[in-house]
Design a protein around this motif. Structure first.
Motif, PDB file in Angstrom:
ATOM      1  N   TRP A  69      14.823   3.873   1.411  1.00 16.17           N
ATOM      2  CA  TRP A  69      13.758   2.867   1.286  1.00 16.17           C
ATOM      3  C   TRP A  69      12.393   3.540   1.275  1.00 16.17           C
ATOM      4  CZ3 TRP A  69      14.466  -2.317   0.495  1.00 16.17           C
ATOM      5  CH2 TRP A  69      13.351  -3.143   0.621  1.00 16.17           C
ATOM      6  N   LEU A  70      12.200   4.466   2.200  1.00 17.92           N
ATOM      7  CA  LEU A  70      10.910   5.160   2.295  1.00 17.92           C
ATOM      8  C   LEU A  70      10.713   6.130   1.129  1.00 17.92           C
ATOM      9  CD1 LEU A  70      10.900   5.844   6.136  1.00 17.92           C
ATOM     10  CD2 LEU A  70       9.661   4.032   4.892  1.00 17.92           C
ATOM     11  N   GLU A  71      11.776   6.777   0.679  1.00 12.71           N
ATOM     12  CA  GLU A  71      11.696   7.756  -0.408  1.00 12.71           C
ATOM     13  C   GLU A  71      11.204   7.130  -1.716  1.00 12.71           C
ATOM     14  OE1 GLU A  71      11.747  11.119  -2.722  1.00 12.71           O
ATOM     15  OE2 GLU A  71      11.671  10.915  -0.534  1.00 12.71           O
TER      16      GLU A  71
ATOM     17  N   ALA B  58       9.511  -3.351  20.433  1.00  7.70           N
ATOM     18  CA  ALA B  58       8.613  -3.815  19.373  1.00  7.70           C
ATOM     19  C   ALA B  58       9.474  -4.355  18.240  1.00  7.70           C
ATOM     20  CB  ALA B  58       7.751  -2.668  18.870  1.00  7.70           C
ATOM     21  N   TRP B  59       8.964  -5.322  17.503  1.00  7.06           N
ATOM     22  CA  TRP B  59       9.716  -5.859  16.376  1.00  7.06           C
ATOM     23  C   TRP B  59       9.946  -4.784  15.323  1.00  7.06           C
ATOM     24  CZ3 TRP B  59      12.396  -9.979  16.929  1.00  7.06           C
ATOM     25  CH2 TRP B  59      11.950 -11.026  17.726  1.00  7.06           C
ATOM     26  N   GLN B  60      11.150  -4.740  14.793  1.00  9.51           N
ATOM     27  CA  GLN B  60      11.506  -3.868  13.677  1.00  9.51           C
ATOM     28  C   GLN B  60      12.480  -4.617  12.778  1.00  9.51           C
ATOM     29  OE1 GLN B  60      13.001  -0.310  15.793  1.00  9.51           O
ATOM     30  NE2 GLN B  60      11.316   0.763  14.788  1.00  9.51           N
ATOM     31  N   ILE B  61      12.500  -4.244  11.507  1.00  8.34           N
ATOM     32  CA  ILE B  61      13.455  -4.820  10.570  1.00  8.34           C
ATOM     33  C   ILE B  61      14.722  -3.976  10.624  1.00  8.34           C
ATOM     34  CG2 ILE B  61      13.941  -5.443   8.179  1.00  8.34           C
ATOM     35  CD1 ILE B  61      10.865  -5.539   7.761  1.00  8.34           C
ATOM     36  N   ALA B  62      15.834  -4.600  10.985  1.00 12.13           N
ATOM     37  CA  ALA B  62      17.120  -3.900  11.041  1.00 12.13           C
ATOM     38  C   ALA B  62      17.879  -4.055   9.734  1.00 12.13           C
ATOM     39  CB  ALA B  62      17.963  -4.421  12.202  1.00 12.13           C
ATOM     40  N   ALA B  63      17.702  -5.195   9.069  1.00  9.72           N
ATOM     41  CA  ALA B  63      18.411  -5.452   7.815  1.00  9.72           C
ATOM     42  C   ALA B  63      17.575  -6.377   6.945  1.00  9.72           C
ATOM     43  CB  ALA B  63      19.773  -6.083   8.094  1.00  9.72           C
ATOM     44  N   LEU B  64      17.740  -6.211   5.641  1.00  8.70           N
ATOM     45  CA  LEU B  64      16.988  -7.000   4.676  1.00  8.70           C
ATOM     46  C   LEU B  64      17.888  -7.246   3.476  1.00  8.70           C
ATOM     47  CD1 LEU B  64      13.345  -6.379   3.701  1.00  8.70           C
ATOM     48  CD2 LEU B  64      15.044  -6.401   1.893  1.00  8.70           C
TER      49      LEU B  64
ATOM     50  N   GLU C  45       0.810  -1.229   0.000  1.00  7.98           N
ATOM     51  CA  GLU C  45       0.000   0.000   0.000  1.00  7.98           C
ATOM     52  C   GLU C  45       0.840   1.273   0.000  1.00  7.98           C
ATOM     53  OE1 GLU C  45      -2.622  -0.538   3.335  1.00  7.98           O
ATOM     54  OE2 GLU C  45      -3.615  -2.257   2.378  1.00  7.98           O
ATOM     55  N   ARG C  46       2.186   1.123  -0.056  1.00  8.75           N
ATOM     56  CA  ARG C  46       3.103   2.280  -0.063  1.00  8.75           C
ATOM     57  C   ARG C  46       2.845   3.185   1.144  1.00  8.75           C
ATOM     58  NH1 ARG C  46       1.436   3.740  -5.884  1.00  8.75           N
ATOM     59  NH2 ARG C  46       1.139   5.700  -4.868  1.00  8.75           N
ATOM     60  N   ASP C  47       2.603   2.563   2.293  1.00  8.68           N
ATOM     61  CA  ASP C  47       2.274   3.273   3.530  1.00  8.68           C
ATOM     62  C   ASP C  47       3.565   3.594   4.283  1.00  8.68           C
ATOM     63  OD1 ASP C  47       1.425   4.112   6.045  1.00  8.68           O
ATOM     64  OD2 ASP C  47      -0.105   2.546   6.227  1.00  8.68           O
ATOM     65  N   THR C  48       4.149   4.751   3.995  1.00 13.43           N
ATOM     66  CA  THR C  48       5.435   5.098   4.597  1.00 13.43           C
ATOM     67  C   THR C  48       5.338   5.352   6.092  1.00 13.43           C
ATOM     68  OG1 THR C  48       5.187   7.400   3.893  1.00 13.43           O
ATOM     69  CG2 THR C  48       6.465   5.941   2.449  1.00 13.43           C
ATOM     70  N   ALA C  49       4.186   5.761   6.580  1.00  8.05           N
ATOM     71  CA  ALA C  49       4.034   5.941   8.035  1.00  8.05           C
ATOM     72  C   ALA C  49       4.151   4.590   8.734  1.00  8.05           C
ATOM     73  CB  ALA C  49       2.709   6.618   8.363  1.00  8.05           C
ATOM     74  N   ALA C  50       3.439   3.588   8.214  1.00  5.97           N
ATOM     75  CA  ALA C  50       3.511   2.247   8.800  1.00  5.97           C
ATOM     76  C   ALA C  50       4.905   1.658   8.612  1.00  5.97           C
ATOM     77  CB  ALA C  50       2.459   1.335   8.179  1.00  5.97           C
ATOM     78  N   LEU C  51       5.483   1.810   7.420  1.00  8.30           N
ATOM     79  CA  LEU C  51       6.835   1.290   7.171  1.00  8.30           C
ATOM     80  C   LEU C  51       7.857   1.941   8.079  1.00  8.30           C
ATOM     81  CD1 LEU C  51       7.072   0.941   3.307  1.00  8.30           C
ATOM     82  CD2 LEU C  51       7.301  -0.874   4.998  1.00  8.30           C
ATOM     83  N   GLY C  52       7.718   3.248   8.294  1.00 12.42           N
ATOM     84  CA  GLY C  52       8.657   3.959   9.164  1.00 12.42           C
ATOM     85  C   GLY C  52       8.702   3.360  10.554  1.00 12.42           C
ATOM     86  N   ALA C  53       7.546   2.914  11.051  1.00 13.04           N
ATOM     87  CA  ALA C  53       7.489   2.299  12.375  1.00 13.04           C
ATOM     88  C   ALA C  53       8.062   0.883  12.373  1.00 13.04           C
ATOM     89  CB  ALA C  53       6.044   2.273  12.874  1.00 13.04           C
ATOM     90  N   LEU C  54       8.048   0.229  11.227  1.00 13.19           N
ATOM     91  CA  LEU C  54       8.501  -1.159  11.129  1.00 13.19           C
ATOM     92  C   LEU C  54       9.991  -1.287  10.838  1.00 13.19           C
ATOM     93  CD1 LEU C  54       5.523  -2.607   9.057  1.00 13.19           C
ATOM     94  CD2 LEU C  54       5.872  -2.755  11.535  1.00 13.19           C
ATOM     95  N   LEU C  55      10.622  -0.202  10.405  1.00 11.56           N
ATOM     96  CA  LEU C  55      12.043  -0.231  10.073  1.00 11.56           C
ATOM     97  C   LEU C  55      12.851   0.418  11.189  1.00 11.56           C
ATOM     98  CD1 LEU C  55      11.938   0.931   6.329  1.00 11.56           C
ATOM     99  CD2 LEU C  55      11.859  -1.409   7.236  1.00 11.56           C
TER     100      LEU C  55
END
Length: 128
Positions: free
Chosen positions: A50-52, A111-117, A21-31
């Protein structure tokens, strides 16, 4: 009662939904703040980049799935190995593909976050 595996599965579903959904607010919290990704051709991307991709409108997904995921726990971290399938364009170019993805997840902030991918194209599919 949800198990830790259920929690990790739900986290992965939230991540895939935010990507689709290109939801940068949600992604920002997950990264994680120091998030780094290795793209399918070996390039590095930081959290801001990544967000840009979404904020600029450069990356658009018609479909995005996160499947066949397995998890391994390591202290405050976990590794998720799965398959990312996407029908997408980047700057108008087709970047459809299937990728084996390794995510390093951390709970350092509680909270879980992605540190590397890391993305690797699956043989026989476009590299994106």
């Amino acid at each position: 009662m949800a198990t830790e595996r259920d929690e990790l599965v739900e986290f992965g579903q939230r991540w895939a939904r935010a990507e689709r959904e290109r939801d940068t607010a949600a992604l920002g919290a997950l990264l994680a703040e120091d998030f780094r990704a290795v793209g399918p051709r070996g390039f590095l991307v930081d959290r801001e980049q990544w967000l840009e991709r979404y904020d600029s409108g450069a990356l658009v997904h018609d479909a995005f799935a996160w499947e066949d995921v397995e998890f391994r726990r390591y202290g405050d971290g976990a590794v998720a190995l799965g398959v990312q399938s996407q029908q997408s364009t980047y700057d108008g170019r087709d970047v459809d593909g299937h990728f084996r993805v390794t995510q390093y997840l951390t709970r350092a902030t509680g909270a879980w976050q992605i540190a590397a991918l890391h993305l690797s194209p699956i043989a026989g599919t476009p590299a994106g």
